[in-house]
Design a protein around this motif. Structure first.
Motif, PDB file in Angstrom:
ATOM      1  N   VAL A 119       0.799  -1.007   0.045  1.00  0.00           N
ATOM      2  CA  VAL A 119       0.125   0.044  -0.116  1.00  0.00           C
ATOM      3  C   VAL A 119       0.876   1.204   0.116  1.00  0.00           C
ATOM      4  N   VAL A 120       2.055   1.273   0.670  1.00  0.00           N
ATOM      5  CA  VAL A 120       2.873   2.280   0.676  1.00  0.00           C
ATOM      6  C   VAL A 120       3.569   2.696  -0.517  1.00  0.00           C
ATOM      7  N   GLY A 121       3.820   1.490  -1.385  1.00  0.00           N
ATOM      8  CA  GLY A 121       4.403   1.731  -2.501  1.00  0.00           C
ATOM      9  C   GLY A 121       3.319   2.233  -3.635  1.00  0.00           C
ATOM     10  N   LEU A 122       2.123   1.825  -3.435  1.00  0.00           N
ATOM     11  CA  LEU A 122       1.058   2.474  -4.290  1.00  0.00           C
ATOM     12  C   LEU A 122       0.915   3.793  -4.069  1.00  0.00           C
ATOM     13  N   GLU A 123       1.376   4.543  -3.011  1.00  0.00           N
ATOM     14  CA  GLU A 123       1.333   6.026  -2.787  1.00  0.00           C
ATOM     15  C   GLU A 123       2.630   6.620  -3.562  1.00  0.00           C
ATOM     16  N   LEU A 203       8.549   7.911   7.259  1.00  0.00           N
ATOM     17  CA  LEU A 203       8.558   6.402   7.198  1.00  0.00           C
ATOM     18  C   LEU A 203       8.743   5.699   5.993  1.00  0.00           C
ATOM     19  N   LEU A 204       8.517   6.693   4.867  1.00  0.00           N
ATOM     20  CA  LEU A 204       8.518   5.968   3.664  1.00  0.00           C
ATOM     21  C   LEU A 204       9.985   6.003   3.502  1.00  0.00           C
ATOM     22  N   LEU A 208      12.224   2.500   2.490  1.00  0.00           N
ATOM     23  CA  LEU A 208      13.403   2.162   1.526  1.00  0.00           C
ATOM     24  C   LEU A 208      14.813   1.756   2.073  1.00  0.00           C
ATOM     25  N   SER A 209      15.218   2.569   3.242  1.00  0.00           N
ATOM     26  CA  SER A 209      16.470   2.313   3.905  1.00  0.00           C
ATOM     27  C   SER A 209      16.615   0.857   4.084  1.00  0.00           C
ATOM     28  N   ILE A 210      15.418  -0.109   4.315  1.00  0.00           N
ATOM     29  CA  ILE A 210      15.560  -1.283   4.708  1.00  0.00           C
ATOM     30  C   ILE A 210      16.651  -2.146   3.553  1.00  0.00           C
ATOM     31  N   ILE A 211      16.617  -1.474   2.463  1.00  0.00           N
ATOM     32  CA  ILE A 211      17.518  -2.365   1.483  1.00  0.00           C
ATOM     33  C   ILE A 211      18.810  -2.265   1.819  1.00  0.00           C
TER      34      ILE A 211
END
Length: 635
Positions: A119-123, A203-204, A208-211
């Motif tokens: 859902v975050v990616g859809l934004e 948060l977004l 992204l920083s998880i990668i």
């Protein structure tokens, strides 16, 4: 230590399956897969029946306790997340031990995070990403870097861990809980506010920083300490996996959704959405990467398609249920034994985590010129540890960077910090009360057989709704302005509370049966992709739009609308006609003047729409009195 599935049940309910007189005694051999019945051997299904019974039993226990605790905590104003966490702790192996192994459940419940990241990616459509670029890549990057460095420093001063362990503990704790914060902002109606957008931007970027964090932990792993690929090989896998998902999205997933959309079967659309999320997550899991990363990329692939809003509405119920299961599993995994052995360490580290992140985020907010109350509220809101801490701690343990006890202790730290979030949210509401006020809601929309749905009941929407009703049309109206809803109610008008830009709210308002949807909101909230998504979801409804100005009309060019009106154009023409009449022009001259203006204006607008540029066709602007006989009567 976690109890084996069913062990707690046997302890609490001895003799659950007593021997029945008159029946043959059945014995089973787990090694051979057979059972003895009166001296004869045959294949048995006792293991499968036991597993099915255990699954149903544990599911009923989890859902029952979740229902009770979530209702209780909602009633106390503490939020659903805390209810799920406490319910999980109560049924977990350290208290009642009623629901078996938490580790197995959390591996399934991580799908909830995957759905959330989808859902975050859809934004992440390009227009919104570009508008929020400074907050995402400025505020977000600074928050992760500053909080990570500060936490590494705090742990270095208070513990004796080696530097590599400090990195894999401090940097993951810089991430906050997207699964906890975003639903809270949504339920409070604050996600679309400037405060909510800043929190979302941070948060977004954290997501992204998880990668790079996954890659960092893999690179620091001790050689041979884990079964899967490690170090830079995993980073290479990440790059190829992301590129492969993007290619699949463009050449396979998008055509698939286009085909399903043409079939007009909503059930197929839901199935395709679930398949996309699960398949992307499964592919990343197969490569030893984050399942949430795969779902996030899948969301980004579909962010600029006309199906984005329909997908978000279809996925939302699954996301909510799976996130609830995730927090149940987190509560079950709370190691009360580890806390009991070192209570001061766990509580102290949780308080240090909250205080450090709150202070750093508040300072960053002030540096970005936020009002001080909003900066403090943002710091408290993002002060907890995040769900990806569990993932990264597990990976660090598998890589030999930290031991099992450390992973358990800091997992408890993350869980305790999550428990504080509902209380901190209450504090943020008090801090912001003097500037923003308490978020309010009213009755949500419901289908009532209306033939038209009007979104927005301001000065424009009121006229549209009343004109439709004057023509005998039944209208359902939704708005998010609580004061307007109450004022309209005092005059006998029924206005429902809801964000009419969301497909699920439109569906609740009866858009699936309506023949007309009119968007009459103030400002410029509409995007062409939104209107395409609405038309895709409700093809039988004609769309009418209030355009804020000329730029809005150009931006929405090519959208599937039956009619669009610039909000002040008609009233301005009416006033100009009155003024010309006051100057002594006759009716024929006034009509010619209006036709002359409309012709030039519509011709210029058509050129601007084709060019996508408001500065096009400058020569069409009327800058001097029209020649006699064409438009004017006095010149």
């Amino acid at each position: 230590m976690l109890a084996a599935p069913g062990e707690g049940r046997a302890r609490l309910f001895p003799g659950l399956l007593p021997a029945v007189p008159g029946r043959a005694r059945i014995t089973a051999s787990a090694a051979t897969g057979t059972e003895r019945l009166d001296g004869f051997a045959r294949p048995h299904y006792a293991g499968r029946m036991h597993a099915e019974t255990s699954f149903l039993y544990e599911g009923a226990i989890l859902l029952g306790f979740a229902l009770v605790f979530v209702l209780l905590f909602r009633r106390l104003g503490l939020g659903a997340t805390l209810g799920y966490l406490v319910a999980g702790a109560v049924v977990g192996p350290h208290v009642l031990d009623l629901a078996g192994d938490a580790a197995n459940k959390i591996s399934f419940a991580e799908l909830g995070i995957a759905f959330l990241l989808f859902v975050v990616g859809l934004e992440l459509n390009p227009a919104r990403l570009w508008r929020m670029k400074s907050e995402i890549f400025g505020l977000g990057l600074l928050q992760v870097a500053a909080c990570g460095a500060a936490l590494v420093g705090v742990f270095a001063l208070t513990t004796s861990y080696p530097f590599t362990a400090l990195l894999v503990l401090g940097l993951p704790l810089a991430l906050s809980s997207t699964a906890q914060v975003l639903p809270m902002l949504q339920s409070a109606g604050r996600l679309r506010t400037p405060f909510g957008e800043r929190a979302f931007s941070i948060l977004l970027f954290q997501d992204l920083s998880i990668i790079p964090l996954i890659t960092m932990v893999a690179a620091l792993s001790v050689s041979g300490a884990e079964d899967g690929p490690g170090g830079w090989l995993l980073a290479l896998y990440t790059v190829f996996a992301v590129a492969g998902l993007i290619a699949l999205g463009r050449f396979a997933i998008r055509p698939l959704f286009r085909l399903i959309a043409n079939l007009r079967e909503r059930e197929f659309f839901v199935v395709a959405a679930l398949f996309t999320i699960v398949a992307a997550a499964a592919l990343m899991h197969l490569l030893g990467l984050s399942v949430a990363l795969g779902a996030f990329i899948a969301g980004v692939m579909l962010a600029d398609t006309p199906y984005r809003h329909e997908l978000e509405a279809d996925v939302e119920p699954f996301r909510s249920i799976l996130l609830g299961l995730f927090f149940l599993a987190v509560g079950m995994m709370l190691d009360l034994g580890a806390i009991a052995q070192q209570p001061l360490f766990v509580v102290g580290m949780a308080l240090a985590l909250i205080a450090t992140k709150a202070a750093v985020v508040t300072a960053i907010g002030l540096a970005f010129r936020m009002e001080w109350r909003s900066a403090i509220a943002l710091g408290l809101l993002l002060s907890q540890g995040g769900e990806f801490g569990f993932v990264l701690f597990t990976q660090a343990q598998a890589g030999g960077i930290i031991d099992a006890q450390t992973a358990s202790l800091f997992g408890a730290v993350v869980t305790l910090s999550m428990v504080t979030t509902p209380f901190l949210m209450m504090l943020t509401r008090r801090i912001r009360k003097s500037t923003a006020g308490q978020p309010q809601t009213r009755e949500g929309p419901k289908p009532d057989g209306a033939n038209a749905v009007v979104v927005g009941y301001g000065r424009f929407g009121q006229t549209v709704a009343q004109m439709l009703m004057a023509g005998g049309v039944k209208v359902t109206t939704v708005d998010t302005d609580v004061e307007m809803i109450d004022t309209a109610g005092s005059f006998g008008a029924k206005i429902y509370f809801g964000d009419g830009l969301r497909l699920d709210i439109l569906r609740q308002a009866g858009a699936a049966e309506a023949n007309l949807i009119a968007f009459c909101m103030d400002g410029d909230p509409l995007e062409r992709e939104l209107l395409e998504g609405v038309k895709q979801a409700f093809p039988q409804a004609a769309l009418y739009v209030r355009a804020f100005d000329r730029r809005t009309a150009i931006k929405l060019a090519g959208s599937p609308v039956e009619g669009m009106v610039r909000e002040v154009r008609a009233s301005a023409i009416t006033l100009a006609r009155m003024a010309l009449d006051g100057l002594g022009l006759g009716l024929d001259d006034i009509n010619r003047a209006e036709d002359y203006y409309r012709g030039h204006d519509e011709s210029r607008l058509a050129i601007q729409k084709e060019a996508g540029d408001v500065t096009a066709a400058r020569d069409q602007i009327i800058t001097r009195p029209a020649p006699r006989g064409e438009g004017g009567g006095l010149a």
